[in-house]
Design a protein around this motif. Structure first.
Motif, PDB file in Angstrom:
ATOM      1  N   SER A  33     -35.742  26.458  -7.318  1.00  0.00           N
ATOM      2  CA  SER A  33     -37.163  26.407  -7.659  1.00  0.00           C
ATOM      3  C   SER A  33     -37.910  25.477  -6.704  1.00  0.00           C
ATOM      4  O   SER A  33     -39.117  25.270  -6.841  1.00  0.00           O
ATOM      5  CB  SER A  33     -37.345  25.923  -9.114  1.00  0.00           C
ATOM      6  N   ASP A  34     -37.183  24.919  -5.735  1.00  0.00           N
ATOM      7  CA  ASP A  34     -37.758  24.003  -4.751  1.00  0.00           C
ATOM      8  C   ASP A  34     -38.138  24.782  -3.487  1.00  0.00           C
ATOM      9  O   ASP A  34     -37.270  25.265  -2.757  1.00  0.00           O
ATOM     10  CB  ASP A  34     -36.739  22.908  -4.409  1.00  0.00           C
ATOM     11  N   ARG A  35     -39.431  24.897  -3.229  1.00  0.00           N
ATOM     12  CA  ARG A  35     -39.901  25.669  -2.079  1.00  0.00           C
ATOM     13  C   ARG A  35     -39.424  25.077  -0.759  1.00  0.00           C
ATOM     14  O   ARG A  35     -39.154  25.807   0.199  1.00  0.00           O
ATOM     15  CB  ARG A  35     -41.425  25.766  -2.098  1.00  0.00           C
ATOM     16  N   ASN A  36     -39.348  23.750  -0.676  1.00  0.00           N
ATOM     17  CA  ASN A  36     -38.890  23.118   0.554  1.00  0.00           C
ATOM     18  C   ASN A  36     -37.438  23.480   0.853  1.00  0.00           C
ATOM     19  O   ASN A  36     -37.071  23.761   2.000  1.00  0.00           O
ATOM     20  CB  ASN A  36     -39.050  21.598   0.468  1.00  0.00           C
ATOM     21  N   GLU A  37     -36.598  23.449  -0.184  1.00  0.00           N
ATOM     22  CA  GLU A  37     -35.201  23.833   0.008  1.00  0.00           C
ATOM     23  C   GLU A  37     -35.091  25.289   0.442  1.00  0.00           C
ATOM     24  O   GLU A  37     -34.309  25.626   1.338  1.00  0.00           O
ATOM     25  CB  GLU A  37     -34.408  23.630  -1.289  1.00  0.00           C
ATOM     26  N   ALA A  38     -35.876  26.137  -0.211  1.00  0.00           N
ATOM     27  CA  ALA A  38     -35.850  27.553   0.140  1.00  0.00           C
ATOM     28  C   ALA A  38     -36.251  27.747   1.597  1.00  0.00           C
ATOM     29  O   ALA A  38     -35.638  28.530   2.330  1.00  0.00           O
ATOM     30  CB  ALA A  38     -36.778  28.338  -0.778  1.00  0.00           C
ATOM     31  N   SER A  39     -37.282  27.015   2.032  1.00  0.00           N
ATOM     32  CA  SER A  39     -37.752  27.118   3.408  1.00  0.00           C
ATOM     33  C   SER A  39     -36.688  26.650   4.403  1.00  0.00           C
ATOM     34  O   SER A  39     -36.462  27.286   5.441  1.00  0.00           O
ATOM     35  CB  SER A  39     -39.029  26.295   3.591  1.00  0.00           C
ATOM     36  N   GLN A  40     -36.006  25.531   4.077  1.00  0.00           N
ATOM     37  CA  GLN A  40     -34.953  25.016   4.959  1.00  0.00           C
ATOM     38  C   GLN A  40     -33.820  26.037   5.119  1.00  0.00           C
ATOM     39  O   GLN A  40     -33.314  26.245   6.223  1.00  0.00           O
ATOM     40  CB  GLN A  40     -34.394  23.711   4.400  1.00  0.00           C
ATOM     41  N   ALA A  41     -33.447  26.638   4.011  1.00  0.00           N
ATOM     42  CA  ALA A  41     -32.368  27.625   4.059  1.00  0.00           C
ATOM     43  C   ALA A  41     -32.795  28.855   4.860  1.00  0.00           C
ATOM     44  O   ALA A  41     -32.023  29.391   5.660  1.00  0.00           O
ATOM     45  CB  ALA A  41     -31.954  28.025   2.651  1.00  0.00           C
ATOM     46  N   MET A  42     -34.044  29.283   4.670  1.00  0.00           N
ATOM     47  CA  MET A  42     -34.543  30.453   5.382  1.00  0.00           C
ATOM     48  C   MET A  42     -34.556  30.213   6.883  1.00  0.00           C
ATOM     49  O   MET A  42     -34.281  31.110   7.680  1.00  0.00           O
ATOM     50  CB  MET A  42     -35.952  30.791   4.890  1.00  0.00           C
ATOM     51  N   GLN A  43     -34.886  28.987   7.284  1.00  0.00           N
ATOM     52  CA  GLN A  43     -34.913  28.664   8.708  1.00  0.00           C
ATOM     53  C   GLN A  43     -33.532  28.765   9.346  1.00  0.00           C
ATOM     54  O   GLN A  43     -33.420  28.937  10.560  1.00  0.00           O
ATOM     55  CB  GLN A  43     -35.497  27.265   8.909  1.00  0.00           C
ATOM     56  N   LYS A  44     -32.498  28.660   8.520  1.00  0.00           N
ATOM     57  CA  LYS A  44     -31.127  28.813   9.004  1.00  0.00           C
ATOM     58  C   LYS A  44     -30.624  30.251   8.841  1.00  0.00           C
ATOM     59  O   LYS A  44     -29.461  30.538   9.088  1.00  0.00           O
ATOM     60  CB  LYS A  44     -30.191  27.850   8.269  1.00  0.00           C
ATOM     61  N   GLY A  45     -31.529  31.125   8.403  1.00  0.00           N
ATOM     62  CA  GLY A  45     -31.158  32.523   8.251  1.00  0.00           C
ATOM     63  C   GLY A  45     -30.509  32.876   6.932  1.00  0.00           C
ATOM     64  O   GLY A  45     -29.980  33.978   6.778  1.00  0.00           O
ATOM     65  N   VAL A  46     -30.549  31.956   5.957  1.00  0.00           N
ATOM     66  CA  VAL A  46     -29.976  32.227   4.630  1.00  0.00           C
ATOM     67  C   VAL A  46     -31.089  32.717   3.714  1.00  0.00           C
ATOM     68  O   VAL A  46     -32.052  31.996   3.446  1.00  0.00           O
ATOM     69  CB  VAL A  46     -29.322  30.966   4.029  1.00  0.00           C
ATOM     70  N   LEU A  47     -30.974  33.937   3.243  1.00  0.00           N
ATOM     71  CA  LEU A  47     -31.987  34.517   2.377  1.00  0.00           C
ATOM     72  C   LEU A  47     -32.128  33.680   1.105  1.00  0.00           C
ATOM     73  O   LEU A  47     -31.139  33.352   0.450  1.00  0.00           O
ATOM     74  CB  LEU A  47     -31.599  35.953   2.016  1.00  0.00           C
ATOM     75  N   SER A  48     -33.356  33.325   0.763  1.00  0.00           N
ATOM     76  CA  SER A  48     -33.601  32.461  -0.398  1.00  0.00           C
ATOM     77  C   SER A  48     -34.607  33.116  -1.337  1.00  0.00           C
ATOM     78  O   SER A  48     -35.444  33.910  -0.906  1.00  0.00           O
ATOM     79  CB  SER A  48     -34.145  31.099   0.064  1.00  0.00           C
TER      80      SER A  48
END
Length: 257
Positions: A121-136
């Protein structure tokens, strides 16, 4: 430093067939009144884990299941690793592995564990993961008010979030891979009695935009059960009715780089 611990109480899934999903531990547990005591959060996340478990039971013969990883990045919960593991086993949660990682390198930990979908539910975490190519995907806790025996996954094409927080090329590739497996799961059930439901919401554009999104998802293996074309109308009234467990934000308009 990252550590990984297998849950020996859970039968490990076939790595070639499983859909690997990671959930942050703070979405599952909260601090209790006593030190080192954790309480299971009685909310949507608990319901989601139960739904994944029920899906696994129904798909057991197909050898196509969800493989859940619990990842802990919070420094305080890091010190409660034994409590997290024991609480998970006490509540018989079907979590295959425990990953304890630093906030700085948790995205790399997701990659190393071949995580296909990261839920938070943390948008920042989701964004960090997405930047590494991990679908969030963002968990929607409004689903807690509507108990359901159906796992509801929303795909939302939202031009407002582009380009800063939209899908990067690697994540679009991840979406393609995930869609193939989810679509295969959905085809194992009938149209009227499925524990898995796919929803599409397009927030901007008209009917043609919605149709194009439907066709794009279908070409990836996702046959949508419900579709909502908002054409700029407010989203919250529909979300309060649809109540997906989580939302995957996608972009079909940008070309691959």
């Amino acid at each position: 430093m990252t550590s990984m611990i297998l849950n020996t109480d859970v039968l490990q899934k076939d790595p070639d067939r499983a859909v690997v999903v990671a959930i942050t531990s703070r979405e599952v547990f909260e601090k209790g009144a006593e030190e080192d005591h954790l309480i299971l959060r009685e909310d949507m996340t608990t319901s989601l884990l139960q739904l994944l478990h029920e899906m696994n039971k129904r798909l057991e013969q197909e050898n196509l299941q969800f493989d859940v990883v619990l990842i802990t990045t919070d420094s305080q919960q890091q010190q409660q690793s034994s409590s997290i593991i024991s609480s998970t086993k006490h509540h018989s949660l079907e979590i295959s592995r425990f990953c304890f990682a630093n906030e700085e390198d948790f995205a790399e930990s997701l990659q190393k564990n071949n995580v296909q979908l990261f839920l938070t539910s943390d948008r920042n975490e989701a964004s960090q993961a997405m930047q590494k190519g991990v679908l969030s995907a963002l968990l929607d806790h409004r689903a807690a008010s509507a108990p359901s025996d159906q796992l509801r996954i929303m795909f939302c094409e939202d031009s407002v979030i582009q380009p800063d927080s939209g899908l990067m090329p690697a994540s679009r590739q991840a979406l393609q891979s995930l869609a193939v497996q989810l679509g295969e799961m959905r085809r194992r059930f009938s149209l009227t009695d499925s524990p898995l439901c796919f929803i599409l919401m397009t927030t901007h554009g008209g009917k043609d935009s919605c149709v194009n999104s439907l066709l794009t998802l279908r070409s990836s293996g996702i046959h949508v059960d419900e579709a909502y074309c908002l054409a700029g109308a407010p989203r919250d009234p529909i979300m309060s009715v649809v109540q997906p467990h989580f939302t995957i934000r996608v972009s079909f308009s940008e070309s691959e780089e």
